[in-house]
Design an enzyme around this catalytic site. Structure first.
Site, PDB file in Angstrom:
ATOM      1  N   TYR A 160       0.673  -1.212  -0.134  1.00 16.48           N
ATOM      2  CA  TYR A 160      -0.041  -0.072  -0.141  1.00 16.48           C
ATOM      3  C   TYR A 160       0.914   1.266  -0.042  1.00 16.48           C
ATOM      4  CZ  TYR A 160      -4.517   2.282   0.482  1.00 16.48           C
ATOM      5  OH  TYR A 160      -5.703   3.408   0.274  1.00 16.48           O
ATOM      6  N   LYS A 167      -3.624   8.026   3.265  1.00 15.95           N
ATOM      7  CA  LYS A 167      -5.213   7.805   4.067  1.00 15.95           C
ATOM      8  C   LYS A 167      -5.226   8.297   5.457  1.00 15.95           C
ATOM      9  CE  LYS A 167      -7.062   5.962   0.237  1.00 15.95           C
ATOM     10  NZ  LYS A 167      -7.948   6.810  -0.378  1.00 15.95           N
TER      11      LYS A 167
HETATM   12  N1  LIG Z   1     -10.900  -0.432  -4.338  1.00 16.59           N
HETATM   13  C1  LIG Z   1     -10.367  -0.744  -3.257  1.00 16.59           C
HETATM   14  O1  LIG Z   1     -10.068  -1.870  -2.770  1.00 16.59           O
HETATM   15  C2  LIG Z   1     -10.703   0.304  -2.257  1.00 16.59           C
HETATM   16  C3  LIG Z   1     -10.521  -0.158  -0.876  1.00 16.59           C
HETATM   17  C4  LIG Z   1     -10.759   0.959   0.204  1.00 16.59           C
HETATM   18  C5  LIG Z   1     -10.552   2.377  -0.340  1.00 16.59           C
HETATM   19  N2  LIG Z   1     -10.561   2.684  -1.726  1.00 16.59           N
HETATM   20  C6  LIG Z   1     -10.547   4.153  -2.244  1.00 16.59           C
HETATM   21  O2  LIG Z   1     -11.889   4.417  -2.646  1.00 16.59           O
HETATM   22  C7  LIG Z   1     -11.822   5.659  -3.660  1.00 16.59           C
HETATM   23  C8  LIG Z   1     -12.231   4.996  -4.865  1.00 16.59           C
HETATM   24  O3  LIG Z   1     -11.546   4.285  -5.617  1.00 16.59           O
HETATM   25  P1  LIG Z   1     -12.332   3.242  -6.701  1.00 16.59           P
HETATM   26  O4  LIG Z   1     -11.848   1.634  -5.910  1.00 16.59           O
HETATM   27  O5  LIG Z   1     -13.740   3.187  -6.485  1.00 16.59           O
HETATM   28  O6  LIG Z   1     -11.306   3.262  -7.828  1.00 16.59           O
HETATM   29  P2  LIG Z   1     -11.916   3.848  -9.086  1.00 16.59           P
HETATM   30  O7  LIG Z   1     -10.737   3.843 -10.356  1.00 16.59           O
HETATM   31  O8  LIG Z   1     -13.176   3.481  -9.691  1.00 16.59           O
HETATM   32  O9  LIG Z   1     -12.089   5.427  -8.521  1.00 16.59           O
HETATM   33  C9  LIG Z   1     -11.072   6.337  -8.467  1.00 16.59           C
HETATM   34  C10 LIG Z   1     -11.455   7.832  -8.974  1.00 16.59           C
HETATM   35  O10 LIG Z   1     -10.557   8.659  -8.930  1.00 16.59           O
HETATM   36  C11 LIG Z   1     -10.477   9.590  -9.729  1.00 16.59           C
HETATM   37  N3  LIG Z   1      -9.562  10.503 -10.018  1.00 16.59           N
HETATM   38  C12 LIG Z   1      -8.077  10.305  -9.719  1.00 16.59           C
HETATM   39  N4  LIG Z   1      -7.465  11.593  -9.853  1.00 16.59           N
HETATM   40  C13 LIG Z   1      -8.189  12.327  -9.865  1.00 16.59           C
HETATM   41  C14 LIG Z   1      -8.093  14.002  -9.828  1.00 16.59           C
HETATM   42  N5  LIG Z   1      -7.257  14.449 -10.092  1.00 16.59           N
HETATM   43  N6  LIG Z   1      -9.438  14.533  -9.919  1.00 16.59           N
HETATM   44  C15 LIG Z   1     -10.564  13.867  -9.875  1.00 16.59           C
HETATM   45  N7  LIG Z   1     -10.554  12.643  -9.846  1.00 16.59           N
HETATM   46  C16 LIG Z   1      -9.607  11.831  -9.790  1.00 16.59           C
HETATM   47  C17 LIG Z   1     -10.715   8.814 -10.969  1.00 16.59           C
HETATM   48  O11 LIG Z   1     -11.176   9.434 -11.932  1.00 16.59           O
HETATM   49  C18 LIG Z   1     -11.550   7.644 -10.488  1.00 16.59           C
HETATM   50  O12 LIG Z   1     -12.899   8.023 -10.732  1.00 16.59           O
HETATM   51  C19 LIG Z   1     -10.240   5.883  -3.661  1.00 16.59           C
HETATM   52  O13 LIG Z   1     -10.087   6.863  -2.596  1.00 16.59           O
HETATM   53  C20 LIG Z   1      -9.819   4.628  -3.213  1.00 16.59           C
HETATM   54  O14 LIG Z   1      -8.353   4.778  -2.483  1.00 16.59           O
HETATM   55  C21 LIG Z   1     -10.710   1.478  -2.711  1.00 16.59           C
END
Ligand SMILES: NC(=O)c1ccc[n+]([C@@H]2O[C@H](COP(=O)([O-])OP(=O)(O)OC[C@H]3O[C@@H](n4cnc5c(N)ncnc54)[C@H](O)[C@@H]3O)[C@@H](O)[C@H]2O)c1
Length: 259
Positions: A160, A167
């Site tokens: 990570y 985070k």
């Molecule tokens: N997928 C997992 O396992 C997981 C677990 C816990 C937390 N998260 C968190 O959830 C959140 C969403 O991620 P996800 O897993 O749905 O993936 P995802 O790829 O679907 O979403 C990530 C989003 O971030 C956006 N993004 C990146 N840079 C950007 C910028 N400069 N301006 C605006 N938007 C921007 C992308 O366009 C995308 O829509 C993130 O914060 C991620 O860290 C994900």
């Protein structure tokens, strides 16, 4: 979900940032809010992302849509201007975005560059503070803000890397914003979902191992899906949760309690 959801969020207006496709956590949130009766605003990162997001916005009858790259000056202000003009208020804000340059993400924290660290922190954390600043004046009847975190904020999760400290800062920001915004009846939650197969997750090395481990560790024995996260946020946005703020809410089948 067997029972239909009642429109308990009818009249609520929600801005959901972070939909890239139908696997995005943000899409699960927008869909859950809509199912509970809220109106949604949705954004896409850029022209390349637009064809993937626009059909989802149509499906959810998004009242407001537009581009939003939080690194580009003016775009955040433009979306909040559109909300002020069209709705005149906001009830729910979802920040579901994260970014770190691949070399900094995959190279280990020891080798993370200052630029990479700053970029990851700006897009994944400080942009939430900027959004909160613009959203708060529109939350005239109180409101609820969400930022997506992960267990790597407070435990060391292999691979990570830089996103762990980022985070951790995001969760701390939620606590401080909760204190500052509490008098305005605005509640702030960090949501910590278990691993989900999304585009952002594909940037992590050996992500499949995390998924397998999450299912094995979870007392409920299953990995979570985006609607689990969405419905949790929908619940927290209802009056039923009006005394809950500032904490990190795990949506991981209980995996975080198991050593
Ligand atoms: N997928 C997992 O396992 C997981 C677990 C816990 C937390 N998260 C968190 O959830 C959140 C969403 O991620 P996800 O897993 O749905 O993936 P995802 O790829 O679907 O979403 C990530 C989003 O971030 C956006 N993004 C990146 N840079 C950007 C910028 N400069 N301006 C605006 N938007 C921007 C992308 O366009 C995308 O829509 C993130 O914060 C991620 O860290 C994900």
């Amino acid at each position: 979900m067997k029972e239909p959801i009642r429109p308990i969020l009818a009249g609520h207006k929600a801005l959901v940032v972070g939909v890239a496709n139908d696997q995005s956590i943000a899409y699960g949130c927008a869909k859950a809010f809509r199912t509970a009766g809220a109106e949604v605003a949705m954004t896409w990162l850029n022209d390349k992302a637009r064809p993937h997001v626009e059909p989802l916005a149509k499906e959810l009858e998004a009242a407001i849509t537009g581009p939003l790259d939080v690194s580009l000056p003016g775009q955040l202000e433009a979306i909040f201007d559109a909300i002020a003009k069209r709705w005149g208020k906001l009830d729910i804000l979802v920040h579901s975005i994260a970014f770190a340059p691949r070399a900094d993400l995959q190279g280990g924290l020891l080798d993370c560059s200052a630029e990479g660290f700053a970029k990851a922190m700006d897009v994944s954390c400080h942009s939430f503070i900027r959004m909160a600043r613009l959203a708060a004046p529109l939350m005239t009847d109180g409101g609820t803000m969400f930022a997506m975190s992960y267990l790597g904020a407070n435990r060391v999760v292999q691979n990570y890397n830089v996103m762990g400290p980022v985070k951790a800062a995001l969760e701390a920001s939620c606590r401080y914003l909760a204190l500052e915004l509490g008098p305005r009846r605005i509640r702030v939650h960090a949501i910590s979902p278990g691993p989900l197969k999304t585009r952002a997750a594909s940037g992590l090395k050996d992500f499949e191992l995390l998924l397998n481990e999450a299912a094995e560790k979870s007392p409920l024995g299953e990995i979570v899906d985006i609607m689990d996260v969405g419905y949790t946020c929908a619940y927290l946005a209802t009056p039923f949760a009006h005394r809950i703020t500032g904490g990190t809410v795990y949506v991981d089948g209980g995996a975080n309690i198991v050593a």
